[in-house]
Design a protein around this motif. Structure first.
Motif, PDB file in Angstrom:
ATOM      1  N   GLY A  57     -44.656 -35.065  24.504  1.00 58.27           N
ATOM      2  CA  GLY A  57     -45.055 -34.411  25.744  1.00 58.27           C
ATOM      3  C   GLY A  57     -44.108 -34.643  26.902  1.00 58.27           C
ATOM      4  N   ALA A  58     -43.025 -35.390  26.671  1.00 58.99           N
ATOM      5  CA  ALA A  58     -42.122 -35.721  27.764  1.00 58.99           C
ATOM      6  C   ALA A  58     -41.339 -34.499  28.233  1.00 58.99           C
ATOM      7  N   ARG A  59     -41.259 -34.346  29.540  1.00 59.90           N
ATOM      8  CA  ARG A  59     -40.387 -33.306  30.091  1.00 59.90           C
ATOM      9  C   ARG A  59     -39.006 -33.893  30.387  1.00 59.90           C
ATOM     10  N   ASP A  60     -38.899 -35.223  30.331  1.00 64.87           N
ATOM     11  CA  ASP A  60     -37.636 -35.879  30.678  1.00 64.87           C
ATOM     12  C   ASP A  60     -36.979 -36.480  29.435  1.00 64.87           C
ATOM     13  N   LEU A  61     -36.819 -35.633  28.405  1.00 68.65           N
ATOM     14  CA  LEU A  61     -36.270 -36.119  27.140  1.00 68.65           C
ATOM     15  C   LEU A  61     -34.924 -36.810  27.325  1.00 68.65           C
ATOM     16  N   THR A  62     -34.054 -36.253  28.168  1.00 67.74           N
ATOM     17  CA  THR A  62     -32.718 -36.848  28.274  1.00 67.74           C
ATOM     18  C   THR A  62     -32.767 -38.190  29.003  1.00 67.74           C
ATOM     19  N   VAL A  63     -33.777 -38.400  29.828  1.00 68.76           N
ATOM     20  CA  VAL A  63     -33.976 -39.720  30.438  1.00 68.76           C
ATOM     21  C   VAL A  63     -34.494 -40.700  29.381  1.00 68.76           C
TER      22      VAL A  63
ATOM     23  N   LEU B 230     -37.261 -28.878  25.146  1.00 69.22           N
ATOM     24  CA  LEU B 230     -35.836 -28.722  25.471  1.00 69.22           C
ATOM     25  C   LEU B 230     -35.007 -28.390  24.238  1.00 69.22           C
TER      26      LEU B 230
ATOM     27  N   PHE C 235     -31.617 -42.014  27.330  1.00 65.27           N
ATOM     28  CA  PHE C 235     -30.820 -43.070  27.966  1.00 65.27           C
ATOM     29  C   PHE C 235     -31.568 -44.399  27.928  1.00 65.27           C
TER      30      PHE C 235
ATOM     31  N   ALA D 108     -39.643 -27.699  31.032  1.00 64.42           N
ATOM     32  CA  ALA D 108     -39.875 -27.479  29.598  1.00 64.42           C
ATOM     33  C   ALA D 108     -40.082 -28.797  28.876  1.00 64.42           C
ATOM     34  N   ARG D 109     -41.087 -28.811  28.010  1.00 65.59           N
ATOM     35  CA  ARG D 109     -41.264 -29.962  27.128  1.00 65.59           C
ATOM     36  C   ARG D 109     -40.540 -29.719  25.803  1.00 65.59           C
TER      37      ARG D 109
ATOM     38  N   LEU E 181     -30.119 -27.179  30.491  1.00 66.34           N
ATOM     39  CA  LEU E 181     -30.040 -28.647  30.559  1.00 66.34           C
ATOM     40  C   LEU E 181     -30.252 -29.166  31.981  1.00 66.34           C
TER      41      LEU E 181
ATOM     42  N   GLY F  98     -36.033 -30.266  36.735  1.00 70.34           N
ATOM     43  CA  GLY F  98     -37.423 -29.843  36.656  1.00 70.34           C
ATOM     44  C   GLY F  98     -38.362 -30.912  36.112  1.00 70.34           C
ATOM     45  N   ALA F  99     -37.801 -31.952  35.478  1.00 71.11           N
ATOM     46  CA  ALA F  99     -38.658 -33.034  34.978  1.00 71.11           C
ATOM     47  C   ALA F  99     -39.284 -33.809  36.126  1.00 71.11           C
ATOM     48  N   ARG F 100     -38.685 -33.715  37.298  1.00 64.81           N
ATOM     49  CA  ARG F 100     -39.244 -34.418  38.467  1.00 64.81           C
ATOM     50  C   ARG F 100     -40.351 -33.561  39.067  1.00 64.81           C
ATOM     51  N   ASP F 101     -41.435 -34.174  39.399  1.00 68.22           N
ATOM     52  CA  ASP F 101     -42.515 -33.404  40.021  1.00 68.22           C
ATOM     53  C   ASP F 101     -42.630 -33.761  41.504  1.00 68.22           C
TER      54      ASP F 101
ATOM     55  N   ALA G 102     -30.322 -39.453  33.295  1.00 68.42           N
ATOM     56  CA  ALA G 102     -30.452 -38.351  32.332  1.00 68.42           C
ATOM     57  C   ALA G 102     -29.105 -38.092  31.664  1.00 68.42           C
TER      58      ALA G 102
ATOM     59  N   ALA H 275     -40.866 -35.759  20.916  1.00 64.02           N
ATOM     60  CA  ALA H 275     -40.673 -34.630  21.832  1.00 64.02           C
ATOM     61  C   ALA H 275     -40.828 -33.309  21.089  1.00 64.02           C
TER      62      ALA H 275
ATOM     63  N   ALA I 184     -33.627 -43.229  37.349  1.00 63.48           N
ATOM     64  CA  ALA I 184     -33.804 -42.453  36.110  1.00 63.48           C
ATOM     65  C   ALA I 184     -32.455 -41.834  35.760  1.00 63.48           C
TER      66      ALA I 184
ATOM     67  N   ALA J 121     -44.234 -31.254  21.908  1.00 57.39           N
ATOM     68  CA  ALA J 121     -44.059 -30.057  22.745  1.00 57.39           C
ATOM     69  C   ALA J 121     -45.103 -28.996  22.403  1.00 57.39           C
TER      70      ALA J 121
END
Lengths: 292, 292
Positions: B199-205, A203, B208, A200-201, A232, A238-241, A161, B235, A159, B239
């Protein structure tokens, strides 16, 4: 220098080269800013000659963006899950230059797609050298932070980022430009940012809050950069659970590693900092042995 | 023109001015690019004279960034919850220019801080004119998308998302630059992006992944911009967890309104498009009556 070779980590903006002994020990090195973006495809033979003039007339093995469609020659990605054997099998030899190019790894998941070129050598090398276990989670911060999971010594997940790139874009342009020139360190403002960004959703709302907090006197202008960096990096980590109770192998050093380590701890993980140069040497040596 | 006045919506990069009748009807207007970023504070009297030369020698009421610390004169924010009365009470009169400046609204919540200048006139005007109910959720897309909640005719919540700015930054700079020049419309690629971003928490992923999907042949290069726009708008809209079954008052028109409407529908909300110019006229007229 019998049996020795030259290993190159050739990235987008920088490159490092080492003269390696036959046993895989780095004996000499050079580092410069001649990354692939500063070179055209026909420039590589001369670049290799110049490196040999410094490090010795030896065969070359090179990893990183040098094998991308913007580099010397495109080397197709190998698909995850991929271990050292698959990576070695995907290497391409450029005979007239006595050079081997290492492929990258692609994730072609049902839900997600991702790619990397270069980081896989460090990851598999860290495992080969016993610096990290065969089942591990790696984090390699930079302009693009890479999260890489391995199982049984093979890369199973990637992944990427855009964290560092977004920070640079926001600092250089747009509504936050001119607000983000302060120092960034793991202090109260960075921790506040981590708390706001982690999980955070929203961002992009959190990023506008940098400006709102300064305008409303809730954030000192000198702390705005640290807060934004915290937002950031907090969102990234934090996106990883899957961090709670887990060890994260951090392939980085310096200030950025400190910031990611703080974020990983805040999310319940345990960061361990690896020597990324040693990991690269171990990985590239393994590939060198397998492709001779 | 007895009792008439000039209303100005004076933003960062653009401004619009209307000659209003005493009854609040727009009779003539002008629109140009003389936003506050192109002006120094001492330029405003001459700007007002030039507007009067076109629209009539009338008193002026102006809202937007003209009342910010980079505008003509800083007008302190009024705190949410804020209705028309509070906004009118916070207006500042510049007597020598026969001009009234409208304040913005600040959210000073325990967890969040946000600000706006100008959007509140449209929101409160839409309610005053009966275009929207007194308890409503507004969405005003643009470079910065504003979500504004009202209760009983007062602004109670503000969330500003950097969505449009991030898209522009990514299109102009960095690793995705050159990939995002295609058309953006509500088609399959945009919907795929919405699904990835909502709903994504991994927007920056997810961002990419635009590059990874193109590299791996999963996304046509011409569709990359629509996918990326979908990720960012998804996103932004996703959110919010309060859209299901809810009507969203969309203060926008054109292509961007269509994209946000699609995202709102995907999140279970019902978008209603309002006439933002009519809303502004109603809001500024109410303020004009209250500050005379």
């Amino acid at each position: 220098m019998s049996g020795g070779y030259i290993a190159i980590d050739w990235g987008t903006t920088n490159r490092r080269a080492w003269r390696m002994s036959a046993a895989g020990e780095a004996e000499a090195s050079l580092k410069d800013g001649r990354g692939i973006l500063s070179l055209t495809p026909d420039a590589y033979p001369a670049e290799i000659s110049a490196i040999r003039a410094q490090l010795g007339a030896l065969p070359v093995i090179a990893a990183g963006m040098v094998g991308s469609n913007r580099g010397w020659r495109e080397v197709p990605y190998v698909d995850a899950p991929a271990g050292v054997d698959a990576l070695a099998a995907g290497c391409v030899t450029i005979k007239h230059a006595a050079a081997v190019l290492v492929p990258g790894v692609a994730l072609r998941g049902a839900a997600r797609a991702d790619v990397m070129r270069g980081e896989e050598v460090q990851v598999l090398g860290a495992i080969a050298a016993g610096l990290a276990p065969a089942d591990a989670l790696f984090c390699q911060p930079g302009t693009h932070n890479k999260w890489i999971a391995t199982e049984d010594g093979r890369v199973t997940d990637i992944a990427t980022a855009l964290t560092g790139e977004l920070f640079a874009l926001l600092r250089g342009h747009g509504i936050l430009a001119g607000m983000l020139d302060g120092a960034v360190a793991d202090g109260a403002a960075f921790q506040d940012g981590l708390a706001r960004g982690a999980g955070a959703r929203d961002l992009t709302v959190a990023l506008f809050e940098v400006r709102a907090r300064v305008l409303l006197g809730r954030l000192a202008p000198d702390d705005a950069a640290a807060f934004a960096s915290g937002v950031l990096i907090g969102a990234d980590v934090g996106a990883r659970d899957d961090l709670a109770g887990r060890t994260v192998q951090l392939l980085a050093g310096g200030a950025l590693a400190d910031l990611y380590a703080a974020a990983i701890r805040q999310c319940g993980g345990t960061p361990v900092t690896l020597d990324s140069e040693r990991a690269f040497a171990a990985g590239i040596h393994r590939l060198w042995e397998l492709t001779r």
